[in-house]
Scaffold this motif. Structure first.
Motif: not given
Length: 387
Positions: A62-68, A98-108, A115-120
């Protein structure tokens, strides 16, 4: 399908298909990658980072996580088109393995440190991540996992084995579902971020599934120590976190199945029109015509079903029954399409690693992965009887 999509989708679609045809397919040829060859890690990282540059790696967010901010309908359509290209590395374009779709719902749920060490690094294509839940004795019964994480001061000591974990052969990080309170049942499970180069972690990729793809492996944990700060979402929240997106993910997987089935259907139409037997193309035989008609009908039904469920998801409706119905119906119908494609192609269709034969194997697996057909029927029946 233009009436279902907007300009953002159209731009992403054009970028994705141009990238695949102009860069990814030539890269596969340059690297000499065959359908059953493991892609070198540096090649995958290059694909992830190029996808990030093109704005594709985060296309599912979603846009809130930097997506379109694509709708579920648009995301399904995009995933199907990418799969239809037949590119061996197609699943890496949107970071599905192995990319962002794996973690999108977990970011919040992640702390600033996480976020800094693992997700970014994952969001930017520098690292890969996998979700490690299933175990040798625990498939659909997620509540029966045994991998333990025992607290020792400010650290957790992890022991256990995760089985058939997608993305693990080339991931750098795993979100590991562990038992932290053995007396609390499902509420005693916790998600822990583990770097896969940590002491005591090993990857067993000696087995290969019937698809021949080197995208799954076991992860072994032998007294692996990680800081308590690596707990994601809080203690006891692991199972809830793991199951949070299961319905939507099941629906999104059907788009990949549909794209693969479309590919072999179109190959079958072209082959039937050019393959000469008994003085003319085999497309003139009613037996072949009926196979093609059944394939087209099944694909039409699958696409309509998928898009209807996607529209419900976009409307915020509950998707449990619909997602399972889609996974059940589409996985079985798409496999039947691949089976008919094998029949039409004859000796080519049973030649190992021919695109039709390869797709046949891949789609057969999809009746097992992300929940077997039997599990989907259980879910559907439960939803019907509870209504």
């Amino acid at each position: 399908m233009k009436h279902l999509t907007g300009p953002v989708y159209a731009d992403l679609r054009e970028r994705a298909l141009r990238y695949i045809h102009d860069e990814l397919l030539p890269l596969e040829k340059e690297c000499g990658l065959g359908p059953e060859d493991p892609a070198p890690r540096h090649v995958l990282r290059g694909v992830w980072q190029r996808s990030h540059q093109l704005g594709l790696l985060t296309a599912a967010l979603p846009t809130s996580l930097g997506g379109p901010g694509l709708s579920t309908v648009e995301l399904c359509l995009l995933k199907a088109e990418i799969a239809e290209t037949g590119a061996l590395l197609a699943l890496h374009v949107l970071g599905e393995l192995s990319g962002p779709p794996r973690i999108g719902n977990m970011m919040p749920l992640a702390t600033p440190y996480q976020v800094d060490r693992f997700f970014q690094p994952v969001m930017k294509g520098h690292k890969g991540i996998c979700f490690a839940m299933t175990e040798p004795h625990s498939g659909s019964d997620a509540a029966s996992i045994r991998t333990s994480a025992v607290r020792d001061g400010d650290t957790l000591v992890i022991n256990g084995r995760k089985h058939f974990i997608t993305g693990s052969p080339f991931a750098d990080i795993a979100i590991v579902l562990c038992v932290t309170d053995p007396d609390a049942g499902p509420k005693g499970m916790t998600a822990v971020l583990v770097e896969l180069d940590a002491p005591g972690v090993s990857i067993d990729d000696t087995y290969v599934p019937m698809s021949g793809q080197h995208i799954d492996a076991d992860i072994l944990f032998d007294h692996v120590r990680v800081p308590v700060t690596n707990v994601l979402g809080g203690f006891g929240q692991g199972l809830r976190l793991g199951m949070a997106r299961v319905n939507l993910n099941r629906l999104l997987h059907t788009a990949t199945m549909l794209g693969a089935a479309r590919k072999v259907y179109r190959m079958s139409v072209a082959y039937a029109q050019t393959r000469q037997q008994f003085g003319g193309p085999i497309a003139r035989f009613q037996a072949i015509q009926h196979l093609l008609a059944d394939m087209a009908t099944a694909l039409f039904a699958c696409e309509g079903m998928m898009l209807h469920a996607a529209a419900k998801a976009d409307a915020g409706d509950e998707l449990r029954m619909e997602a399972s119905a889609c996974k059940l119906f589409i996985s079985e119908r798409c496999f039947e399409v691949a089976d008919k494609a094998v029949q039409i192609h004859g000796n080519l269709g049973v030649t190992k690693n021919h695109p039709v034969e390869l797709t046949f194997r891949q789609l057969r697996m999809m009746r097992i992965l992300t929940g077997t057909s039997e599990i989907q029927r259980n879910t559907i029946a439960r939803e019907i009887l509870q209504a």
